[in-house]
Scaffold this motif. Structure first.
Motif, short mmCIF file in Angstrom:
data_model
loop_
_atom_site.label_atom_id
_atom_site.label_comp_id
_atom_site.label_asym_id
_atom_site.label_seq_id
_atom_site.Cartn_x
_atom_site.Cartn_y
_atom_site.Cartn_z
N ALA A 64 1.96 10.48 16.41
CA ALA A 64 1.32 11.02 15.37
C ALA A 64 1.30 12.28 14.93
CB ALA A 64 0.08 10.26 14.92
N LEU A 65 0.86 13.07 16.33
CA LEU A 65 0.64 14.54 16.30
C LEU A 65 1.95 15.08 15.96
CD1 LEU A 65 -1.28 16.70 16.77
CD2 LEU A 65 -0.63 16.75 19.19
N LEU A 66 3.19 14.69 16.16
CA LEU A 66 4.43 15.39 15.90
C LEU A 66 4.51 15.48 14.15
CD1 LEU A 66 6.94 13.45 18.07
CD2 LEU A 66 6.43 15.67 18.32
N THR A 67 4.23 14.44 13.63
CA THR A 67 4.22 14.63 12.21
C THR A 67 3.03 15.42 11.84
OG1 THR A 67 5.23 12.59 11.92
CG2 THR A 67 4.11 13.41 10.07
N GLY A 68 1.98 15.35 12.37
CA GLY A 68 0.56 16.05 12.19
C GLY A 68 0.75 17.40 12.08
N LEU A 69 1.66 17.90 13.37
CA LEU A 69 1.94 19.40 13.38
C LEU A 69 2.94 19.90 12.21
CD1 LEU A 69 2.47 19.27 17.27
CD2 LEU A 69 0.56 20.50 15.98
N SER A 70 3.80 18.99 11.99
CA SER A 70 4.68 19.40 10.85
C SER A 70 3.80 19.63 9.53
CB SER A 70 5.60 18.32 10.66
OG SER A 70 6.61 18.56 11.60
N TYR A 71 3.05 18.78 9.33
CA TYR A 71 2.11 18.78 8.23
C TYR A 71 1.19 20.28 8.14
CZ TYR A 71 2.68 14.90 5.27
OH TYR A 71 3.41 13.88 4.50
N ALA A 72 0.82 20.36 9.49
CA ALA A 72 -0.07 21.67 9.68
C ALA A 72 0.89 22.88 9.42
CB ALA A 72 -0.60 21.69 11.09
N SER A 73 1.95 23.04 9.83
CA SER A 73 2.83 23.95 9.69
C SER A 73 3.20 24.24 8.31
CB SER A 73 4.20 23.85 10.32
OG SER A 73 5.02 25.06 10.18
N LEU A 376 12.43 21.21 8.99
CA LEU A 376 13.60 21.42 9.40
C LEU A 376 14.60 22.35 8.41
CD1 LEU A 376 14.80 18.39 11.59
CD2 LEU A 376 13.89 20.29 12.53
N VAL A 377 14.74 21.88 7.25
CA VAL A 377 15.47 22.54 6.21
C VAL A 377 14.89 23.99 5.96
CG1 VAL A 377 16.12 22.64 4.03
CG2 VAL A 377 16.54 20.37 5.22
N LEU A 378 13.66 24.08 5.80
CA LEU A 378 12.99 25.14 5.53
C LEU A 378 12.90 26.20 6.71
CD1 LEU A 378 9.98 23.64 3.43
CD2 LEU A 378 11.72 25.10 2.60
N GLN A 379 12.77 25.71 7.90
CA GLN A 379 13.06 26.49 9.17
C GLN A 379 14.22 27.34 9.20
OE1 GLN A 379 11.70 23.85 12.39
NE2 GLN A 379 9.46 24.89 12.42
N ARG A 380 15.29 26.57 8.84
CA ARG A 380 16.68 27.24 8.98
C ARG A 380 16.96 28.15 7.78
NH1 ARG A 380 19.73 24.67 12.81
NH2 ARG A 380 21.78 24.98 11.65
N ARG A 381 16.43 27.93 6.81
CA ARG A 381 16.61 28.73 5.46
C ARG A 381 16.44 30.15 5.57
NH1 ARG A 381 14.33 26.23 0.28
NH2 ARG A 381 16.03 24.66 0.93
N LYS A 382 17.26 31.10 5.43
CA LYS A 382 17.21 32.50 5.52
C LYS A 382 16.00 32.98 4.32
CE LYS A 382 21.69 33.40 7.91
NZ LYS A 382 22.98 34.23 7.75
N GLY A 383 15.22 33.68 4.69
CA GLY A 383 14.20 34.37 4.00
C GLY A 383 13.14 33.72 3.52
N GLU A 384 13.05 32.50 4.15
CA GLU A 384 11.97 31.58 3.80
C GLU A 384 10.76 32.23 4.38
OE1 GLU A 384 10.27 28.53 1.66
OE2 GLU A 384 12.46 29.07 1.84
N ALA A 385 9.74 32.37 3.91
CA ALA A 385 8.38 32.81 4.40
C ALA A 385 7.86 32.10 5.53
CB ALA A 385 7.49 33.27 3.42
N PRO A 394 12.18 21.08 17.39
CA PRO A 394 12.26 19.70 18.03
C PRO A 394 10.94 18.92 17.78
CG PRO A 394 12.88 21.39 19.64
CD PRO A 394 12.34 22.36 18.59
N VAL A 395 9.97 19.59 17.31
CA VAL A 395 8.73 18.97 16.93
C VAL A 395 9.08 18.17 15.35
CG1 VAL A 395 6.23 19.09 15.85
CG2 VAL A 395 7.16 20.57 18.05
N PRO A 396 9.49 18.79 14.35
CA PRO A 396 9.79 17.63 13.27
C PRO A 396 10.92 17.03 13.46
CG PRO A 396 10.56 20.42 12.90
CD PRO A 396 9.54 20.29 14.08
N ALA A 397 11.87 17.23 14.17
CA ALA A 397 13.09 16.65 14.60
C ALA A 397 12.57 15.23 15.16
CB ALA A 397 14.07 17.15 15.56
N ALA A 398 11.64 15.35 16.23
CA ALA A 398 11.36 14.09 16.93
C ALA A 398 10.13 13.45 16.05
CB ALA A 398 10.41 14.54 18.17
#
Length: 450
Positions: A64-73, A376-385, A394-398
């Protein structure tokens, strides 16, 4: 540096009040997870995991913490009302997908509120020993009370949540306190599996106990009303998940130490049985009262979450703009809050909606998968704050993989009615989109500062 504020900034449009501090965010997240589930879940889990039920909660926390960390980010990046719907639109720019995600989360919250309203009424009748009073009347009265609190303001909602969360946590701490003398009396590695503890056993444990952690996702919906959300929202989510894990593991150890796991699995109220054996001097009505606080808190938090989601989607242009209005004095999305009330009344009057609630859990797992992929998409997008709290890819992927596996497992292992109802809900959501043809506004992908 000015704090992000995505609420409309025109002078004639009031904004949501930034009134939630770090402790309130922690309590909001913890209260959303504790609920009443742990009071019955520990018995069902013991039937499958034996004395090693504590290990199931530990593995589930990691999952659950994997998704929790994604939500936190994501919450630290985009502190806006609308939660998963806002994130989905930002990542994929597909209004139909955003519509489905938003309404799926809302359906989960509304069925929970309606279910908990009935549970509160039934337990109030038990506690007060009232006869002849229709439970439906108490359910509707409770629903009006919750609506009134949410309308009153986010500060008031947070203080009620803190009170209820304190009572919930105190109930679990009481179980631990009376059961500690029994610790060490059983083999905590004993399981009903002839193969012992292996990968299959750990997967079973994670699947059973993962749902004790659902609730962390609600926090992102109030990020716009939090002070310094880039910093406080991740702290609130992560610390609450860790605190819940400590409580769950300690309760699990206590439960199997006091009551043999086979008997615990058969007990209609597992923790009530633990209390009856370890502390018979505690009156039986005590846990009925704690249950009322627990389910009332769940209803309150889900009402807050659903109203902010409705407000956020209306501001995106996916729902009527009227629902995006904010009360000038109370600084709450009053039109969204009031719009939910007749829907909730209809759900309460519909009677037993347990199967519908199970169906929305399936939808929630699908939403978790989408949100992890969105990060994952937003992390790879150039210029995204960047946000105030970043996690490696790997966290959101897992997290996406875990949620997808859990979803498939639920689809194949549950009664056919829950998946069928989930499919029916998706069809209704798609039909609503086809009829309304909503258009996303520019504001849906813009963060204002001020």
């Amino acid at each position: 540096m000015p704090e992000p504020n995505t609420a409309p900034s025109t002078q004639d449009q009031p904004t949501l009040a930034r009134a939630i501090g770090p402790f309130q965010l922690f309590a909001y997240t913890l209260g959303g997870m504790l609920g009443a589930g742990i009071y019955g879940l520990v018995g069902r889990a013991a039937g499958n995991l034996g004395n090693a039920v504590w290990l199931g909660f530990l593995v589930a926390m990691v999952a659950a913490l994997l998704t929790g960390l994604s939500y936190a980010s994501l919450g630290s990046r985009y502190p806006q009302a609308g939660g998963a719907a806002n994130i989905t639109q930002r990542a994929f720019a597909r209004p139909l997908l955003t519509w489905v995600v938003g309404l799926a989360v809302m359906a989960s919250g509304l069925t929970s509120v309606a279910t908990q309203s009935r549970v509160v009424a039934e337990n109030l009748l038990r506690l007060a020993g009232l006869e002849g009073v229709p439970a439906i009347a108490l359910s509707l009265g409770f629903l009006l009370l919750v609506c009134g609190i949410v309308l009153r303001g986010i500060r008031e909602s947070m203080w009620v949540n803190i009170l209820c969360t304190a009572v919930e946590a105190a109930g679990l701490l009481l179980v631990i306190a009376v059961g500690i003398p029994y610790w060490g009396g059983v083999d905590l590695w004993e399981t009903p599996s002839p193969d012992g503890i292996g990968i299959s056993f750990l997967m079973t444990g994670a699947i059973l106990t993962f749902f004790a952690f659902i609730g962390f996702e609600d926090t992102i919906n109030v990020a716009e009303e939090a002070r310094d959300p880039r910093r406080t929202l991740p702290i609130g989510i992560v610390t609450a998940m860790l605190a819940a894990t400590v409580l769950y593991i300690a309760v699990a150890i206590t439960a199997v130490s006091v009551v043999p796991w086979r008997e615990l699995a058969e007990a209609p109220g597992p923790l009530a049985e633990v209390m009856a054996r370890a502390a018979p001097w505690v009156p039986g009505w005590g846990y009925v009262a704690i249950t009322i606080f627990a389910v009332a808190n769940t209803a309150l938090l889900n009402y807050v979450t659903a109203s902010r989601l409705l407000y956020g989607m209306a501001r995106q242009g996916l729902l009527p703009k009227t629902l995006a209005r904010v009360h000038a004095k109370r600084r709450t999305p009053h039109m969204a809050i009031l719009a939910l009330l007749p829907v909730l009344v209809a759900l309460v009057l519909a009677g037993n909606i347990g199967e519908l609630a199970s169906a929305t859990v399936l939808l929630l797992l699908a939403v978790f998968t989408v949100v992890n992929v969105a990060l994952l998409v937003l992390q790879r997008r150039k210029g995204e704050a960047k946000g105030g709290f970043e996690v490696p890819w790997p966290v959101p992927a897992a997290g996406a993989l875990v949620c997808a596996v859990l979803l498939v497992n639920r689809l194949v292992s549950t009664d056919w009615r829950a998946p069928a109802l989930a499919a029916g809900l998706i069809v209704l959501i798609l039909l609503g989109y086809a009829l309304l043809r909503p258009r996303v506004t520019e504001e849906a992908t813009r963060i204002e500062t001020g």
